[in-house]
Design a protein around this motif. Structure first.
Motif, PDB file in Angstrom:
ATOM      1  N   GLY A  59       0.799  -1.223   0.000  1.00 36.11           N
ATOM      2  CA  GLY A  59       0.000   0.000   0.000  1.00 36.11           C
ATOM      3  C   GLY A  59       0.827   1.266   0.000  1.00 36.11           C
ATOM      4  N   HIS A  60       1.781   1.379   0.909  1.00 39.48           N
ATOM      5  CA  HIS A  60       2.505   2.636   1.107  1.00 39.48           C
ATOM      6  C   HIS A  60       3.887   2.574   0.474  1.00 39.48           C
ATOM      7  N   ARG A  61       4.260   3.693  -0.087  1.00 41.25           N
ATOM      8  CA  ARG A  61       5.582   3.814  -0.687  1.00 41.25           C
ATOM      9  C   ARG A  61       6.617   4.022   0.418  1.00 41.25           C
ATOM     10  N   ARG A  62       7.693   3.280   0.379  1.00 43.50           N
ATOM     11  CA  ARG A  62       8.740   3.404   1.383  1.00 43.50           C
ATOM     12  C   ARG A  62       9.683   4.535   1.016  1.00 43.50           C
ATOM     13  N   ARG A  63       9.914   5.419   1.988  1.00 43.77           N
ATOM     14  CA  ARG A  63      10.851   6.516   1.738  1.00 43.77           C
ATOM     15  C   ARG A  63      12.289   6.104   2.039  1.00 43.77           C
ATOM     16  N   THR A  64      12.458   5.071   2.847  1.00 49.85           N
ATOM     17  CA  THR A  64      13.786   4.640   3.255  1.00 49.85           C
ATOM     18  C   THR A  64      14.271   3.493   2.376  1.00 49.85           C
ATOM     19  N   PRO A  65      15.415   3.664   1.694  1.00 53.53           N
ATOM     20  CA  PRO A  65      15.959   2.522   0.939  1.00 53.53           C
ATOM     21  C   PRO A  65      16.428   1.447   1.907  1.00 53.53           C
ATOM     22  N   GLY A  66      16.039   0.238   1.658  1.00 53.22           N
ATOM     23  CA  GLY A  66      16.446  -0.828   2.554  1.00 53.22           C
ATOM     24  C   GLY A  66      15.607  -0.852   3.811  1.00 53.22           C
ATOM     25  N   LEU A  67      16.207  -1.308   4.913  1.00 57.46           N
ATOM     26  CA  LEU A  67      15.503  -1.441   6.183  1.00 57.46           C
ATOM     27  C   LEU A  67      15.484  -0.133   6.959  1.00 57.46           C
ATOM     28  N   ARG A  68      14.409   0.062   7.718  1.00 55.05           N
ATOM     29  CA  ARG A  68      14.345   1.179   8.644  1.00 55.05           C
ATOM     30  C   ARG A  68      15.069   0.802   9.940  1.00 55.05           C
ATOM     31  N   ARG A  69      15.416   1.819  10.719  1.00 53.63           N
ATOM     32  CA  ARG A  69      16.045   1.558  12.018  1.00 53.63           C
ATOM     33  C   ARG A  69      15.166   0.662  12.884  1.00 53.63           C
ATOM     34  N   GLU A  70      13.850   0.973  12.907  1.00 52.24           N
ATOM     35  CA  GLU A  70      12.928   0.200  13.735  1.00 52.24           C
ATOM     36  C   GLU A  70      12.908  -1.266  13.319  1.00 52.24           C
ATOM     37  N   GLU A  71      13.026  -1.527  12.025  1.00 56.99           N
ATOM     38  CA  GLU A  71      12.997  -2.899  11.534  1.00 56.99           C
ATOM     39  C   GLU A  71      14.271  -3.650  11.920  1.00 56.99           C
ATOM     40  N   VAL A  72      15.390  -2.964  11.834  1.00 57.38           N
ATOM     41  CA  VAL A  72      16.643  -3.602  12.254  1.00 57.38           C
ATOM     42  C   VAL A  72      16.569  -3.953  13.731  1.00 57.38           C
ATOM     43  N   ALA A  73      16.068  -3.022  14.542  1.00 58.72           N
ATOM     44  CA  ALA A  73      15.980  -3.260  15.977  1.00 58.72           C
ATOM     45  C   ALA A  73      15.101  -4.464  16.288  1.00 58.72           C
ATOM     46  N   VAL A  74      13.929  -4.532  15.651  1.00 60.58           N
ATOM     47  CA  VAL A  74      13.012  -5.641  15.907  1.00 60.58           C
ATOM     48  C   VAL A  74      13.631  -6.966  15.474  1.00 60.58           C
ATOM     49  N   LEU A  75      14.218  -6.993  14.288  1.00 60.13           N
ATOM     50  CA  LEU A  75      14.802  -8.234  13.776  1.00 60.13           C
ATOM     51  C   LEU A  75      16.001  -8.685  14.603  1.00 60.13           C
ATOM     52  N   ALA A  76      16.749  -7.725  15.175  1.00 54.05           N
ATOM     53  CA  ALA A  76      17.921  -8.064  15.980  1.00 54.05           C
ATOM     54  C   ALA A  76      17.571  -8.322  17.442  1.00 54.05           C
ATOM     55  N   GLY A  77      16.317  -8.004  17.842  1.00 56.07           N
ATOM     56  CA  GLY A  77      15.901  -8.235  19.222  1.00 56.07           C
ATOM     57  C   GLY A  77      16.437  -7.212  20.194  1.00 56.07           C
ATOM     58  N   VAL A  78      16.607  -5.960  19.751  1.00 57.26           N
ATOM     59  CA  VAL A  78      17.081  -4.898  20.638  1.00 57.26           C
ATOM     60  C   VAL A  78      16.076  -3.765  20.625  1.00 57.26           C
ATOM     61  N   GLY A  79      16.203  -2.875  21.592  1.00 54.70           N
ATOM     62  CA  GLY A  79      15.304  -1.741  21.648  1.00 54.70           C
ATOM     63  C   GLY A  79      15.559  -0.760  20.511  1.00 54.70           C
ATOM     64  N   VAL A  80      14.460  -0.109  20.080  1.00 57.65           N
ATOM     65  CA  VAL A  80      14.601   0.848  18.980  1.00 57.65           C
ATOM     66  C   VAL A  80      15.480   2.018  19.395  1.00 57.65           C
ATOM     67  N   SER A  81      15.272   2.517  20.600  1.00 57.26           N
ATOM     68  CA  SER A  81      16.088   3.651  21.071  1.00 57.26           C
ATOM     69  C   SER A  81      17.551   3.257  21.158  1.00 57.26           C
ATOM     70  N   TRP A  82      17.810   2.038  21.669  1.00 54.66           N
ATOM     71  CA  TRP A  82      19.204   1.591  21.805  1.00 54.66           C
ATOM     72  C   TRP A  82      19.863   1.501  20.435  1.00 54.66           C
ATOM     73  N   TYR A  83      19.182   0.914  19.460  1.00 48.82           N
ATOM     74  CA  TYR A  83      19.786   0.806  18.132  1.00 48.82           C
ATOM     75  C   TYR A  83      20.016   2.200  17.538  1.00 48.82           C
ATOM     76  N   THR A  84      19.061   3.114  17.748  1.00 49.40           N
ATOM     77  CA  THR A  84      19.214   4.475  17.244  1.00 49.40           C
ATOM     78  C   THR A  84      20.450   5.129  17.835  1.00 49.40           C
ATOM     79  N   TRP A  85      20.650   4.925  19.140  1.00 51.63           N
ATOM     80  CA  TRP A  85      21.841   5.492  19.786  1.00 51.63           C
ATOM     81  C   TRP A  85      23.120   4.871  19.221  1.00 51.63           C
ATOM     82  N   LEU A  86      23.082   3.560  18.963  1.00 49.50           N
ATOM     83  CA  LEU A  86      24.257   2.905  18.382  1.00 49.50           C
ATOM     84  C   LEU A  86      24.579   3.504  17.023  1.00 49.50           C
ATOM     85  N   GLU A  87      23.543   3.690  16.207  1.00 49.65           N
ATOM     86  CA  GLU A  87      23.784   4.221  14.864  1.00 49.65           C
ATOM     87  C   GLU A  87      24.212   5.679  14.905  1.00 49.65           C
ATOM     88  N   GLN A  88      23.845   6.369  15.944  1.00 45.75           N
ATOM     89  CA  GLN A  88      24.270   7.759  16.099  1.00 45.75           C
ATOM     90  C   GLN A  88      25.681   7.874  16.666  1.00 45.75           C
TER      91      GLN A  88
END
Length: 288
Positions: free
Chosen positions: A41-70
């Motif tokens: 239905g919706h067009r993805r603006r992010t090429p590849g995976l979103r941060r939230e998707e990586v976090a869920v698939l890796a089993g870590v918190g979204v905020s924690w993964y965001t901090w790691l990527e930052q």
């Protein structure tokens, strides 16, 4: 070195590097690649995976993964980094890079199994003629040997361990000039190598066998000396070719974990090169 102990400028560079590295790895992995259901239905603006998707698939918190990527200074573990590397489909080199950027020592790569030598590496070893070249594994077992190494050092492929041959081989011992100095160097090198693999029981078994078989090895081993194995000089009093002096260089092979390529070059100011050529030519013309 821990990230917190780095100078501010170095921490900023590391933060920028891990940010761009993880973003680039996310961009190349699609939801389908990661085994996720792809909505229509919706067009993805992010090429590849979103941060939230990586976090869920890796089993870590979204905020924690965001901090790691930052690139923030947060606590990380090898297990979590492995999960992220798996989700982002990183190869061994990329996984090691992620560990270093996160401030952790990369885990030791498992040793390569079997003794098959890639054709390209075999070509390098054989093309090093008339100079000696050979390949050893982490336990110093000979894996591949060119003809010059056979003739000069008496090595035979898949037949000898360098350490065993050094202390128990009559020909090697009688031909090596300054044997005592070389013995201390090789034992120090082997001790340094063993320390890299504390979980590998084969080093302990081999050391115990050598202490039992060679009192000289046992005496030197007890000194706890450590030496660098990357380069050095070796002189051989060959029974047919006379004195041969080499400068040797050790090359680490990322594609063959634990293996090292030993390349010997005739020392400048000697006639070792000419003697080598004559030795190989004589071997070719000998019958049988």
């Amino acid at each position: 070195m821990e990230i917190a102990k780095l100078p501010a400028e170095a921490r900023a560079r590391r933060a920028a590097e891990i940010r761009e590295f993880l973003r680039s790895r996310r961009a190349r992995v699609t939801p389908a690649d990661a085994g996720m259901a792809v909505g229509d239905g919706h067009r993805r603006r992010t090429p590849g995976l979103r941060r939230e998707e990586v976090a869920v698939l890796a089993g870590v918190g979204v905020s924690w993964y965001t901090w790691l990527e930052q690139g923030r200074e947060i606590n990380v573990s090898g297990e979590v980094l492995d999960a992220i590397a798996r989700v982002l489909r990183m190869d061994g080199v990329e996984r090691r890079h992620l560990y270093l950027l996160a401030g952790l020592n990369p885990p030791q790569t498992p040793p390569a199994t079997g003794r098959r030598v890639p054709d390209e590496l075999r070509q390098v070893i054989d093309s090093w003629l008339p100079r000696p070249a050979y390949l050893i594994d982490r336990h110093w077992n000979l894996v591949a040997v060119n003809r010059a190494a056979e003739l000069v050092f008496g090595y035979r492929e898949q037949d000898h361990n360098c350490l065993v041959t050094f202390f128990t081989g009559a020909r090697y011992r009688s031909s090596l000039v300054h044997w005592q100095d070389a013995a201390r160097a090789i034992v120090g090198q082997f001790r340094a190598e063993a320390a890299r693999y504390p979980e590998d029981a084969e080093f302990g078994r081999l050391t115990a066998d050598m202490c039992a078989a060679s009192p000289e090895f046992a005496e030197i081993w007890a000194e706890h000396d450590i030496r660098d194995a990357t380069n050095g000089t070796k002189t051989v009093a060959h029974p047919e070719a006379g004195e041969l002096t080499f400068v040797y260089t050790t090359l680490i092979l990322p594609d063959l974990p634990g293996h090292r390529l030993m390349l010997h070059t005739p020392a400048t100011g000697t006639d070792t090169q000419e003697r080598l050529v004559s030795l190989l030519q004589a071997a070719v013309t000998q019958p049988g």
